[in-house]
Design an enzyme around this catalytic site. Structure first.
Site, PDB file in Angstrom:
ATOM      1  N   ALA A  37       0.819  -1.220   0.000  1.00  0.00           N
ATOM      2  CA  ALA A  37       0.000   0.000   0.000  1.00  0.00           C
ATOM      3  C   ALA A  37       0.850   1.265   0.000  1.00  0.00           C
ATOM      4  O   ALA A  37       0.479   2.269  -0.622  1.00  0.00           O
ATOM      5  CB  ALA A  37      -0.922   0.001   1.216  1.00  0.00           C
ATOM      6  N   GLU A  38       1.976   1.218   0.684  1.00  0.00           N
ATOM      7  CA  GLU A  38       2.797   2.411   0.840  1.00  0.00           C
ATOM      8  C   GLU A  38       3.621   2.738  -0.409  1.00  0.00           C
ATOM      9  O   GLU A  38       3.677   3.887  -0.840  1.00  0.00           O
ATOM     10  CB  GLU A  38       3.743   2.243   2.036  1.00  0.00           C
ATOM     11  N   SER A  39       4.303   1.753  -0.962  1.00  0.00           N
ATOM     12  CA  SER A  39       5.260   2.030  -2.040  1.00  0.00           C
ATOM     13  C   SER A  39       5.129   1.107  -3.239  1.00  0.00           C
ATOM     14  O   SER A  39       5.857   1.281  -4.220  1.00  0.00           O
ATOM     15  CB  SER A  39       6.690   1.908  -1.499  1.00  0.00           C
TER      16      SER A  39
END
Length: 206
Positions: free
Chosen positions: A106-108
């Site tokens: 989700a982040e990167s």
């Protein structure tokens, strides 16, 4: 009576070099990976090849910044390598590895060189101040980033009595905005849903 026509020596068309120069300038401006006024960063990879990348736009002249080589995408690291870092951090800090993987997704999206508009860096998108507090010297180093991010996640889980949802909310919005319930921030609510969806998918595929 004969009239002689004397041909004058033609002078070069003085505008041609100017026009050619302008055309070359615009061609380079649009075709080059660097725009005008761009800061250029350079680094040498492990094979010894020199690479350039575009930096932030600026109207002032800046020196070329030499940066350490960092992976540009997950293709530069094998799945087994990243997974090994995740497993090691999960074991060290007692966190479900599938949850760590879900956060990274989700982040990167597994890009070790990812940088958010707010300045979060690396796989688990650590803010510079957070990285310093976690003693992460290089946020773009996948192993350091995963270890630091997992350590931070562990501290959030401890603070919220193991509540994964509240811990994710704090990871995204900051602990100061999570007072026993999910803050009314659309970005944070979407983030939680995305991580939990990733988490469920990874658990189902194990």
């Amino acid at each position: 009576m004969r009239i002689e026509v004397v041909q004058k020596e033609r002078k070069p068309f003085v505008l041609f070099p100017l026009l050619a120069g302008l055309l070359l300038f615009f061609a380079l401006s649009f075709s080059s990976p660097f725009t005008a006024w761009a800061t250029v960063a350079a680094y040498i990879d492990v094979q010894g090849n020199l690479h350039y990348m575009r930096g932030k736009s600026s109207r002032t002249d800046k020196k070329i910044a030499i940066e350490r080589p960092v992976p540009r995408s997950s293709r530069d690291l094998s799945y087994q390598t990243i997974n090994a870092f995740i497993q090691a951090a999960a074991t060290e800090h007692g966190v479900d590895p599938y949850l760590i993987k879900a956060i990274i997704k989700a982040e990167s999206n597994f890009d070790p060189a990812a940088v958010s508009p707010k300045g979060a860096q690396g796989l688990m998108q650590l803010m510079p101040a957070t990285a310093r507090d976690l003693q992460v010297d290089d946020p773009f180093d996948p192993q350091e980033n995963i270890t630091g991010g997992t350590k931070y996640l562990r501290s959030l889980l401890d603070n919220y009595d193991g509540d994964v949802v509240l811990s994710l909310a704090a990871y995204n919005a900051g602990p100061g905005k999570v007072k026993g319930r999910i803050p009314n921030i659309i970005e944070t609510r979407i983030y939680i849903a995305k991580v939990l969806d990733n988490y469920q998918s990874y658990r189902n595929c194990r």
